[in-house]
Design a protein around this motif. Sequence first.
Motif, PDB file in Angstrom:
ATOM      1  N   GLU A   1       0.841  -1.183   0.000  1.00 34.45           N
ATOM      2  CA  GLU A   1       0.000   0.000   0.000  1.00 34.45           C
ATOM      3  C   GLU A   1       0.885   1.244   0.000  1.00 34.45           C
ATOM      4  O   GLU A   1       1.837   1.338   0.773  1.00 34.45           O
ATOM      5  CB  GLU A   1      -0.930   0.025   1.214  1.00 34.45           C
ATOM      6  CG  GLU A   1      -1.989  -1.070   1.193  1.00 34.45           C
ATOM      7  CD  GLU A   1      -3.009  -0.908   2.301  1.00 34.45           C
ATOM      8  OE1 GLU A   1      -2.981   0.120   3.016  1.00 34.45           O
ATOM      9  OE2 GLU A   1      -3.846  -1.821   2.454  1.00 34.45           O
ATOM     10  N   VAL A   2       0.572   2.175  -0.874  1.00 33.49           N
ATOM     11  CA  VAL A   2       1.269   3.463  -0.931  1.00 33.49           C
ATOM     12  C   VAL A   2       0.311   4.518  -0.397  1.00 33.49           C
ATOM     13  O   VAL A   2      -0.742   4.766  -0.984  1.00 33.49           O
ATOM     14  CB  VAL A   2       1.731   3.795  -2.362  1.00 33.49           C
ATOM     15  CG1 VAL A   2       2.437   5.154  -2.378  1.00 33.49           C
ATOM     16  CG2 VAL A   2       2.658   2.699  -2.890  1.00 33.49           C
ATOM     17  N   LEU A   3       0.679   5.121   0.732  1.00 34.79           N
ATOM     18  CA  LEU A   3      -0.153   6.107   1.393  1.00 34.79           C
ATOM     19  C   LEU A   3       0.301   7.520   1.033  1.00 34.79           C
ATOM     20  O   LEU A   3       1.454   7.735   0.663  1.00 34.79           O
ATOM     21  CB  LEU A   3      -0.109   5.911   2.906  1.00 34.79           C
ATOM     22  CG  LEU A   3      -0.795   4.659   3.510  1.00 34.79           C
ATOM     23  CD1 LEU A   3      -2.227   4.538   3.058  1.00 34.79           C
ATOM     24  CD2 LEU A   3      -0.014   3.389   3.231  1.00 34.79           C
ATOM     25  N   SER A   4      -0.591   8.467   1.169  1.00 31.40           N
ATOM     26  CA  SER A   4      -0.334   9.817   0.662  1.00 31.40           C
ATOM     27  C   SER A   4       0.822  10.514   1.361  1.00 31.40           C
ATOM     28  O   SER A   4       1.570  11.268   0.735  1.00 31.40           O
ATOM     29  CB  SER A   4      -1.603  10.677   0.791  1.00 31.40           C
ATOM     30  OG  SER A   4      -2.025  10.727   2.143  1.00 31.40           O
TER      31      SER A   4
ATOM     32  N   ASP B   1       5.097   5.486   2.128  1.00 29.46           N
ATOM     33  CA  ASP B   1       4.531   6.785   1.817  1.00 29.46           C
ATOM     34  C   ASP B   1       4.767   7.106   0.344  1.00 29.46           C
ATOM     35  O   ASP B   1       5.479   6.380  -0.376  1.00 29.46           O
ATOM     36  CB  ASP B   1       5.066   7.875   2.749  1.00 29.46           C
ATOM     37  CG  ASP B   1       6.536   8.219   2.543  1.00 29.46           C
ATOM     38  OD1 ASP B   1       7.172   7.674   1.619  1.00 29.46           O
ATOM     39  OD2 ASP B   1       7.060   9.040   3.306  1.00 29.46           O
ATOM     40  N   GLU B   2       4.128   8.154  -0.135  1.00 28.94           N
ATOM     41  CA  GLU B   2       4.198   8.505  -1.549  1.00 28.94           C
ATOM     42  C   GLU B   2       5.632   8.761  -1.996  1.00 28.94           C
ATOM     43  O   GLU B   2       6.037   8.373  -3.103  1.00 28.94           O
ATOM     44  CB  GLU B   2       3.338   9.750  -1.811  1.00 28.94           C
ATOM     45  CG  GLU B   2       3.226  10.140  -3.273  1.00 28.94           C
ATOM     46  CD  GLU B   2       2.325   9.236  -4.079  1.00 28.94           C
ATOM     47  OE1 GLU B   2       2.425   9.253  -5.324  1.00 28.94           O
ATOM     48  OE2 GLU B   2       1.493   8.517  -3.466  1.00 28.94           O
ATOM     49  N   ALA B   3       6.423   9.383  -1.136  1.00 28.84           N
ATOM     50  CA  ALA B   3       7.809   9.684  -1.505  1.00 28.84           C
ATOM     51  C   ALA B   3       8.604   8.421  -1.773  1.00 28.84           C
ATOM     52  O   ALA B   3       9.425   8.361  -2.686  1.00 28.84           O
ATOM     53  CB  ALA B   3       8.465  10.507  -0.398  1.00 28.84           C
ATOM     54  N   ALA B   4       8.354   7.381  -0.985  1.00 33.30           N
ATOM     55  CA  ALA B   4       9.093   6.124  -1.159  1.00 33.30           C
ATOM     56  C   ALA B   4       8.505   5.249  -2.255  1.00 33.30           C
ATOM     57  O   ALA B   4       9.246   4.627  -3.021  1.00 33.30           O
ATOM     58  CB  ALA B   4       9.111   5.355   0.162  1.00 33.30           C
TER      59      ALA B   4
ATOM     60  N   SER C   1       6.002   5.864  -4.808  1.00 30.98           N
ATOM     61  CA  SER C   1       5.262   6.324  -5.981  1.00 30.98           C
ATOM     62  C   SER C   1       5.693   5.633  -7.262  1.00 30.98           C
ATOM     63  O   SER C   1       4.868   5.353  -8.138  1.00 30.98           O
ATOM     64  CB  SER C   1       5.416   7.847  -6.139  1.00 30.98           C
ATOM     65  OG  SER C   1       6.780   8.187  -6.326  1.00 30.98           O
ATOM     66  N   GLU C   2       6.963   5.297  -7.403  1.00 30.44           N
ATOM     67  CA  GLU C   2       7.431   4.668  -8.645  1.00 30.44           C
ATOM     68  C   GLU C   2       6.960   3.215  -8.753  1.00 30.44           C
ATOM     69  O   GLU C   2       6.943   2.655  -9.845  1.00 30.44           O
ATOM     70  CB  GLU C   2       8.959   4.747  -8.721  1.00 30.44           C
ATOM     71  CG  GLU C   2       9.470   6.167  -8.895  1.00 30.44           C
ATOM     72  CD  GLU C   2      10.962   6.244  -9.089  1.00 30.44           C
ATOM     73  OE1 GLU C   2      11.627   5.169  -9.061  1.00 30.44           O
ATOM     74  OE2 GLU C   2      11.485   7.356  -9.264  1.00 30.44           O
ATOM     75  N   LEU C   3       6.586   2.619  -7.632  1.00 35.50           N
ATOM     76  CA  LEU C   3       6.088   1.238  -7.681  1.00 35.50           C
ATOM     77  C   LEU C   3       4.697   1.180  -8.280  1.00 35.50           C
ATOM     78  O   LEU C   3       4.274   0.127  -8.771  1.00 35.50           O
ATOM     79  CB  LEU C   3       6.084   0.634  -6.279  1.00 35.50           C
ATOM     80  CG  LEU C   3       7.434   0.437  -5.604  1.00 35.50           C
ATOM     81  CD1 LEU C   3       7.245  -0.096  -4.204  1.00 35.50           C
ATOM     82  CD2 LEU C   3       8.306  -0.516  -6.407  1.00 35.50           C
TER      83      LEU C   3
END
Length: 240
Positions: free
Chosen positions: A6-9, A231-234, A236-238
């Motif tokens: 899960e990618v959180l904001s 988090d989104e910074a970590a 987002s590319e996934l």
Amino acid sequence: MSKNIEVLSDKNALIARALQLILSRMKTAIQQRGLFTIALSGGSTPKPLYEVIAQQQLPWDKIHVFWGDERYVPPHHPDSNQLMARNVWLSKVGIPEENIHSMPTNDSEPRIAAAKYEQHLQDFFRSTSENFPALDIVLLGMGDDAHTASLFPQTEALSVDNRLITVGHKDGNMRLTFTYPFINAARCVMFIVGGVNKRSALAKVFAPEADNYQYPSRLIKPQGELWWLLDEAAGSELTS
């Protein structure tokens, strides 16, 4: 293994989701087994999580806290993972002291300390040297070199597959750490990872092929649930 990514904001959303998952699994564990066992991680990322856990009204007498790794420093040293968790969480709630299972770091020989903590775990879980006990949750972070707990790239600790606890090394400094098979015995393993500096390591960890001993987080494949909360910074590319 049940794998969830899960990618959180942002980091606030990351912590809120981690808390939700922990409380849900805590409730189930106490209903089914009468207690809840959790291994904590160190570093700055989980600190706000521990702070919000301290604000909950929980059955503290049924919660047992362990650590997945610890720097080999005295308990009151500023670098101690135990000290951080005590300061922001454990000292603020009514958890019995006997429910806090800190790693021993006062022995002159870390390998002896590792053996003592392993014996403590086996006694607590009533397990044998042939069986790896299952914690309800193991919380993990990940460094920008893809290490987790104190399992660092290309170190001897990565080859230990017949113990619960071993000695980890970083820059000549010794640590105590769960072995990867012990982590993998858990009912739930939860990575909590934030920051743009983790992107390249995450790419290697999630790649179809890469060297597990260069990117140790790849070794974490638990028998139960695996959660990657990013988090989104970590992350987002996934998802792009």
